[in-house]
Design a protein around this motif. Structure first.
Motif, short mmCIF file in Angstrom:
data_model
loop_
_atom_site.label_atom_id
_atom_site.label_comp_id
_atom_site.label_asym_id
_atom_site.label_seq_id
_atom_site.Cartn_x
_atom_site.Cartn_y
_atom_site.Cartn_z
N GLN A 65 -1.84 2.41 -14.46
CA GLN A 65 -1.71 2.90 -12.88
C GLN A 65 -2.81 3.86 -12.40
OE1 GLN A 65 2.14 4.57 -11.52
NE2 GLN A 65 2.17 3.03 -9.82
N GLU A 71 -6.34 -3.53 -5.04
CA GLU A 71 -5.08 -3.43 -4.56
C GLU A 71 -3.97 -4.41 -5.02
OE1 GLU A 71 -3.18 -3.77 0.08
OE2 GLU A 71 -5.35 -3.59 -0.15
N SER A 74 -2.91 -3.14 -8.42
CA SER A 74 -2.28 -2.06 -8.52
C SER A 74 -0.69 -2.43 -7.97
CB SER A 74 -2.83 -1.26 -7.26
OG SER A 74 -1.85 0.27 -7.00
N LYS A 78 2.56 -1.80 -10.14
CA LYS A 78 3.81 -0.96 -9.49
C LYS A 78 5.24 -1.76 -9.63
CE LYS A 78 4.54 1.42 -5.23
NZ LYS A 78 4.22 1.30 -3.80
#
Length: 356
Positions: A65, A71, A74, A78
């Motif tokens: 991370q 995006e 990521s 997450k």
């Protein structure tokens, strides 16, 4: 907690090495002792290793991370971190429960005694319903049932019935059934349709091995008599029924189900040994402070623990305030919902005393 888990894992590895040692393998007693100890902590070690693997995965995910990611990647990382953290939290809770002091009797077979109490013939019929309920539950768990002694009422029920359930962890599940069970229903013989209340008592005893309770032959008085059926009539002209009296405790056990006096004596000894073991256990537990006793433990045998209400198709466990509207299914042995709730309550009670 993590320090304790490390110690448990180290002990598990040491036991694994010991069980490969030819000297231990040739010693039956040591082999049995170490095998049981390893088996007892295996679940803890398996869960702890899964916990460590998840922690490692979480550390890797967090490291990723911190890198320069697009995006989409990521968001994926997450989500993975969130899922890992949830799984780790669940495992931590499971490990806390696994580390609770274990009842040494949990893995044992059980001897169950059901007796009709208040209510005459209706209480006897209810005792028969409870026997069938536990029999069905045993079948679902693939446990074996062996009737040790029974006295029928003549109308299809039991004055009392004693039976053994052979199965892994039988005591850990059934120990919460100790106490008075109450039934509310309209008896078949009641023309006015009035609801009657009757009771039957259930005692669940862990099977006791010879090494756990010292019973001397000289302390036992043996009486033989002809077995009897409903109403007391003799159903066997031979003196095959056996009554054992343990003079130091005053405990009396009789058995008449078998035609052989030897078999009846063997069965009676199983029950006698279990009752003596239970008596000493109850006396030891009575010494603990009331605040340390579990709210749903094996407790007072005379305590009313559950009501079976036929008109409303409901069963209520009074110890934990749980009501289930499935009386018909429960009497067919589907009692896991109660047992799981009682185990959870017992574990929560024990966890609340950790560190005191």
């Amino acid at each position: 907690m993590l320090e304790r888990l490390e110690l448990v894992e180290d002990r598990y590895e040491k036991l694994h090495a010991l069980l490969s040692d030819p000297e231990i393998v040739s010693d039956i007693d040591k082999l049995r002792e170490y095998s049981k100890e390893q088996s007892d902590i295996e679940d803890v070690v398996t869960a702890y290793r899964s916990y460590k693997d998840l922690k490692e995965e979480l550390a890797d995910a967090k490291e990723m991370q911190s890198e320069d990611l697009d995006e989409e990647m990521s968001e994926m990382i997450k989500g993975e971190i969130s899922e890992l953290e949830g799984n780790i939290e669940k495992l931590q809770e499971e490990l806390r429960i696994l580390l609770l002091p274990k009842d040494p009797n949990d893995d044992k077979n059980v001897i169950v005694e059901i007796r009709a109490a208040a209510g005459g013939d209706e209480a006897g019929l209810f005792a028969g319903d409870l026997y069938r309920m536990y029999s069905r539950y045993a079948e679902v768990n693939r446990w074996k049932i062996e009737v040790l002694d029974s006295h029928t009422t003549g109308v299809g029920g039991f004055k009392e019935i004693t039976f053994m359930i052979h199965g892994k962890s039988a005591y850990s599940k059934l120990k919460y059934e100790n106490g008075a069970h109450r039934v509310q229903r309209v008896p078949e013989t009641e023309s006015g349709g009035r609801v009657h209340t009757s009771t039957a008592t259930v005692a669940v005893l862990p099977e006791a091995e010879d090494v756990e309770v010292d019973v001397h032959e000289n302390d036992i008085r043996v009486d033989t008599f002809a077995s009897s059926g409903p109403g007391g009539q003799s159903v066997n002209t031979t003196m095959s029924a056996v009554r054992l009296t343990h003079e130091p405790t005053g405990i009396i056990v009789s058995c008449q189900d078998e035609k052989s006096q030897i078999k009846n004596r063997e069965k009676a000894m199983k029950v006698l040994r279990a009752r003596i073991y239970d008596k000493y256990q109850q006396e030891a537990e009575a010494e603990y402070a009331e605040s340390r006793k579990s709210a749903v433990g094996t407790g007072d045998r005379s305590e009313r623990i559950r009501t079976y209400n036929f008109p409303q198709n409901r069963v209520t466990d009074h110890r934990i305030g749980l009501t289930i509207q499935k009386l018909d299914q429960i009497l067919e042995g589907k009692i896991d919902e109660f047992i799981d709730a009682l185990i959870a309550e017992d574990q929560a009670e024990k966890m609340s005393h950790i560190g005191e």
